[in-house]
Design an enzyme around this catalytic site. Sequence first.
Site, PDB file in Angstrom:
ATOM      1  N   SER A   1      43.243  85.179  12.981  1.00  0.00           N
ATOM      2  CA  SER A   1      43.987  84.700  14.148  1.00  0.00           C
ATOM      3  C   SER A   1      45.173  83.830  13.725  1.00  0.00           C
ATOM      4  CB  SER A   1      43.039  83.965  15.096  1.00  0.00           C
ATOM      5  OG  SER A   1      43.638  83.743  16.341  1.00  0.00           O
TER       6      SER A   1
ATOM      7  N   ASP B   1      41.954  93.210  22.281  1.00  0.00           N
ATOM      8  CA  ASP B   1      42.488  91.913  21.896  1.00  0.00           C
ATOM      9  C   ASP B   1      43.913  91.819  22.427  1.00  0.00           C
ATOM     10  OD1 ASP B   1      43.511  89.647  20.556  1.00  0.00           O
ATOM     11  OD2 ASP B   1      42.519  90.137  18.664  1.00  0.00           O
TER      12      ASP B   1
ATOM     13  N   HIS C   1      38.885  89.704  20.323  1.00  0.00           N
ATOM     14  CA  HIS C   1      39.412  88.742  19.360  1.00  0.00           C
ATOM     15  C   HIS C   1      38.262  87.894  18.819  1.00  0.00           C
ATOM     16  CE1 HIS C   1      42.748  86.479  17.634  1.00  0.00           C
ATOM     17  NE2 HIS C   1      42.066  85.380  17.894  1.00  0.00           N
TER      18      HIS C   1
END
Length: 303
Positions: A145, A245, A275
């Site tokens: 991320s 995501d 995610h």
Amino acid sequence: MFLHPDAQFYIDTLPTLSAAEQVNFGKDPAAPGVVASHSALDTEITGVPVRVYTPVSVAVEAALPCLIYFHGGGWAGGTLDMIDATVRSLVTGLPIIAISVDYRLAPAHPFPAAIDDAFAVVSAVLEGTSGLEIDTSRVAIGGDSAGGNLAAVTAQQLREHAVASAIVPALAHQVLIFPVTDVSTTDTPSYLQFGADCYLTKEAMEHYIEQYADGHDRTDPRLSPLLAPDLSGLPPTTIVYGECDVLAHQIRAYGQALLEAGNSVTVTEFMGQIHAFINLAGISSDARAARRFIRAELEAALC
């Protein structure tokens, strides 16, 4: 849109989970040897707090390869403890030192503090000044991320630094796990399709970006590596992400751009996944599969 049953279970259960239970979701119950594989030591490299994982069953007679990892959390959250199980799982059973970086967080420390910390640690390792027995020709970086964003940006910065100085060794590999590659817009098909009900929301991402960018030009490649004018000469790359995501569109775009620039790229999408799914190995078979895949990629690149 069809979410994987594991992902749907997590989304449905999340409101009832304590912080400790969320951390436990990251532990793979089928891999008890993960913790025993490496010892951990909290220390500092160039003044940046890090956790160093050293293989316990390897006689350190020569320098070892290394993975430097940056956790996620929207540049404003995340801890070394929260990512501990994931980092361990990526190097378990391998003669690889892992370094998990506790970079400074927004909003107290907005851009470019995190990038400065990331670059400082990686540079020290590559220059052989980290104080660790590391083979500087076999160093990989990675992150998930926001941490994937830091890894991608750092790889680009190192390429520029190497061209200018001709001193720093090249990275052997980079692992980008559902990375943020473009903060300049949240107007993409994946933000539209997955921005409300798939764990990471469009609203949350906009908040994270606002805190971190702190008024800086969001098209700056140090914020949005996808927008760099030249993506050639970057290390071999493994990209892993989930289909559902909000970042999926920009992640695919980064993989395609790296490939078109002449880099070696492997992109793997997990259907129906959300995610941060890789941090759910306690409940997700896909998380466990993703970890095994990345571990194999690192073994091939470094060992």
